[in-house]
Design a protein around this motif. Structure first.
Motif, PDB file in Angstrom:
ATOM      1  N   THR A 378       0.840  -1.175  -0.270  1.00 29.68           N
ATOM      2  CA  THR A 378      -0.090  -0.559   0.317  1.00 29.68           C
ATOM      3  C   THR A 378       0.715   1.331   0.289  1.00 29.68           C
ATOM      4  O   THR A 378       1.786   1.332   0.652  1.00 29.68           O
ATOM      5  CB  THR A 378      -0.823  -0.253   1.455  1.00 29.68           C
ATOM      6  N   ALA A 379       0.739   2.548  -1.016  1.00 31.50           N
ATOM      7  CA  ALA A 379       0.984   3.536  -1.072  1.00 31.50           C
ATOM      8  C   ALA A 379       1.208   4.468   0.516  1.00 31.50           C
ATOM      9  O   ALA A 379      -0.050   4.489   0.759  1.00 31.50           O
ATOM     10  CB  ALA A 379       1.139   4.061  -2.275  1.00 31.50           C
ATOM     11  N   ALA A 380       2.272   4.747   0.912  1.00 30.85           N
ATOM     12  CA  ALA A 380       1.897   5.435   2.864  1.00 30.85           C
ATOM     13  C   ALA A 380       3.126   6.734   1.845  1.00 30.85           C
ATOM     14  O   ALA A 380       3.863   6.593   1.655  1.00 30.85           O
ATOM     15  CB  ALA A 380       2.757   4.840   3.572  1.00 30.85           C
ATOM     16  N   ARG A 381       2.881   7.583   2.932  1.00 32.23           N
ATOM     17  CA  ARG A 381       2.985   9.191   2.075  1.00 32.23           C
ATOM     18  C   ARG A 381       4.085   9.465   2.838  1.00 32.23           C
ATOM     19  O   ARG A 381       4.906   8.535   3.637  1.00 32.23           O
ATOM     20  CB  ARG A 381       2.296  10.218   2.372  1.00 32.23           C
ATOM     21  N   SER A 382       5.471   9.817   2.380  1.00 35.99           N
ATOM     22  CA  SER A 382       6.996   9.931   2.245  1.00 35.99           C
ATOM     23  C   SER A 382       6.668  11.183   2.282  1.00 35.99           C
ATOM     24  O   SER A 382       6.914  11.987   1.433  1.00 35.99           O
ATOM     25  CB  SER A 382       7.572   8.572   1.319  1.00 35.99           C
ATOM     26  N   ALA A 383       8.333  11.835   2.729  1.00 36.24           N
ATOM     27  CA  ALA A 383       8.926  12.639   3.193  1.00 36.24           C
ATOM     28  C   ALA A 383       9.692  13.006   1.356  1.00 36.24           C
ATOM     29  O   ALA A 383       9.931  12.203   0.899  1.00 36.24           O
ATOM     30  CB  ALA A 383       9.797  13.075   4.133  1.00 36.24           C
ATOM     31  N   VAL A 384       9.448  14.555   0.661  1.00 36.65           N
ATOM     32  CA  VAL A 384       9.789  14.886  -0.278  1.00 36.65           C
ATOM     33  C   VAL A 384      11.270  15.080  -0.244  1.00 36.65           C
ATOM     34  O   VAL A 384      11.395  15.878   0.597  1.00 36.65           O
ATOM     35  CB  VAL A 384       9.092  15.849  -0.808  1.00 36.65           C
TER      36      VAL A 384
END
Length: 525
Positions: A378-384
């Protein structure tokens, strides 16, 4: 390239040459100059016809309008109707109202975004109506170009492409011969009056200026050769073949009993509205992945990109990932299997491996991570990632492509502040506005590699010419350099400043250079 003009090329040219010649006259004026600009664009297309024949229009127009806009011609027409407009505004009006192209199509030809095209076109129309309030723009352009005679350019363009290819080969041969001759002279001079064996010079011995110097602001810099002179660089063995031929023979993946298993590189070919990946094994025929059609990426402004990033190949060389609208696609090089993983973003720009089995997909301002070792990732938000140059004093205005790290060094393509780079331009060279930047992350200090433009103003490196691909070792970065004379993988030693030739990707011929490439060699962190 065959000696006789290709029949399909001749038909293509003769169907479009008069309209294109009228367009060139409207933009750059000066009938002979317009004819010269169009012939050069068609000659470039002829040199790449094997790859361009299915969809040549965009590449031809990019070439034509780029040269027409930069041309210093005479009056635009007998009455000077368009002479008060800038060449850029003339190009916008000609594409929108004379060639009746949509705003997205104009953006593809001229570069920039659709909103920029709309804004500047409106400004051009306003200016034209100030000069000629009672005239319809389309009618005005038709009238201004109505006296242009048709000229048959098919044979001339084909002959020019052949001549250009012969010239490039002679230049390469003369460079090699010149280096060999210098070596003989030096050897004779060193051996004169000696008895016994002559000691070989150290490979680092040189009487030329040092590779690393300082810009006026104190930044350490090195310089690449002019575009088209890469053959004169010393070789660097990075485990890649000496050339990767995008026009070379391929076998289709669907016809193989098993996929190649391991590759040294992957690049893209355009296939109509889609892309297809080409796998480059170390010592076998290239493999066209005909089982997977890839859509171009599109940012939030609608600008099109290529769905292959520098970090697309996993560290173990087994998988390749591609960014797609709302998804990351993974290709297994051992089995040929294709898996698709959902990501909640229609404007994904790039996907690449981080550590282990983790893939990160990014838009212009957001990032998601996926652990592909999980049964249902599942795609999880990550730091840019923070910009490479933040807090580092280098004359960089913008980064280009991905940032790739190895040990304490990280590097990226870059655009430069020309107020800083202009004083180091060698007489006869063009401007220096792009290249690479490398940052020592421990010392928070950077150095840059400048990519000077050719002095003729008509050839040179393309926009975003230099993008980082991998690190061959902790101090040598592999990068791509693309221009109108060819596309290369080069190496830059950030410690010494030296630049080396690694792999040639094509033989030049214009903006339709090979598409995005990823390497399966070196570090791609």
């Amino acid at each position: 390239m065959q000696r006789e003009v290709d029949a399909d090329f001749a038909r293509y040219v003769r169907a479009r040459q008069h309209q294109l010649l009228r367009a060139a006259n409207l933009v750059c004026g000066n009938g002979p100059r317009a004819e010269e600009v169009l012939e050069q664009a068609l000659a470039t297309a002829a040199g790449r016809w094997h790859r361009m024949r299915d969809e040549p229009d965009l590449a031809v127009r990019r070439l034509l309008y780029r040269d027409a806009v930069s041309s210093r011609g005479g009056r635009v027409d007998a009455h000077g109707v368009l002479a008060a407009l800038t060449p850029g505004h003339r190009a916008l009006l000609v594409l929108r109202y004379f060639e009746e192209r949509s705003e997205p199509q104009v953006a593809e030809v001229l570069g920039g975004t659709v909103p920029e095209v709309a804004r500047e076109t409106s400004a051009a129309v306003t200016r034209l109506h100030e000069l000629y309030p009672a005239h319809d723009v389309t009618e005005l352009l038709d009238d201004a170009s109505g006296g242009v005679d048709e000229v048959d350019l098919a044979q001339r363009a084909w002959d020019a492409a052949l001549a250009g290819r012969r010239l490039r080969r002679r230049r390469v041969a003369s460079t090699v011969a010149g280096l060999a001759a210098v070596g003989v002279v030096v050897a004779v001079a060193q051996g004169a009056g000696r008895v016994g064996p002559v000691p070989a010079p150290s490979p680092t011995t040189t009487t030329s200026k040092p590779a690393l110097q300082r810009l006026p602001d104190g930044t350490m810099y090195a310089a690449m050769p002019l575009e088209g002179e890469e053959d004169g660089l010393p070789d660097f063995d990075a485990g890649l073949p000496s050339a990767i031929d995008p026009e070379g023979r391929t076998v289709r993946l669907s016809t193989l009993s098993s996929p190649p298993g391991s590759v040294v590189a992957v690049y893209l070919r355009r296939a109509g509205t889609h892309y297809r990946a080409v796998l480059v094994p170390a010592d076998r025929t290239q493999v066209l992945v005909d089982t997977l059609d890839l859509l171009p990426t599109r940012d939030s402004g609608g600008n099109e990109g290529e769905p292959l990033g520098a970090k697309a190949i996993s560290a173990d060389g087994r998988y390749v990932v591609f960014a797609q609208p709302r998804a990351v696609v993974r290709l297994d090089l051992r089995t040929g299997a294709v898996d698709r993983y959902a990501v909640p973003a229609p404007d994904l720009l790039v996907a690449g491996w981080r550590a282990g089995s983790t893939v990160v997909a990014r838009t212009a301002g957001e990032a998601w991570s996926l652990d592909l070792s999980q049964p249902s990732p599942t795609a999880a938000r990550s730091a840019v990632p923070v910009a490479l140059t933040r807090g580092v004093a280098v004359p960089v205005t913008e980064l280009a492509g991905e940032t790739v790290t190895a040990g304490r060094w990280a590097a990226s393509g870059a655009y430069f502040d020309q107020d800083v780079t202009s004083p180091v331009i060698v007489r006869g060279n063009g401007p220096i506005y792009q290249g690479l930047v490398a940052v020592d992350q421990d010392a928070r200090a950077g150095r840059v590699l400048l990519a000077p433009e050719s002095p003729d103003g008509r050839t040179g490196r393309v926009k975003e010419c230099c993008t980082v691909l991998a690190w061959a070792d902790p101090s040598t970065v592999l990068f791509r350099s693309s221009g109108y004379d060819g596309s290369w993988v080069l190496a830059w030693n950030v410690e010494t400043g030296r630049v080396y030739d690694v792999t040639r990707l094509d033989e030049g011929g214009g903006v339709d250079y090979p598409h995005a490439v990823a390497l399966a060699v070196g570090s791609r962190g």
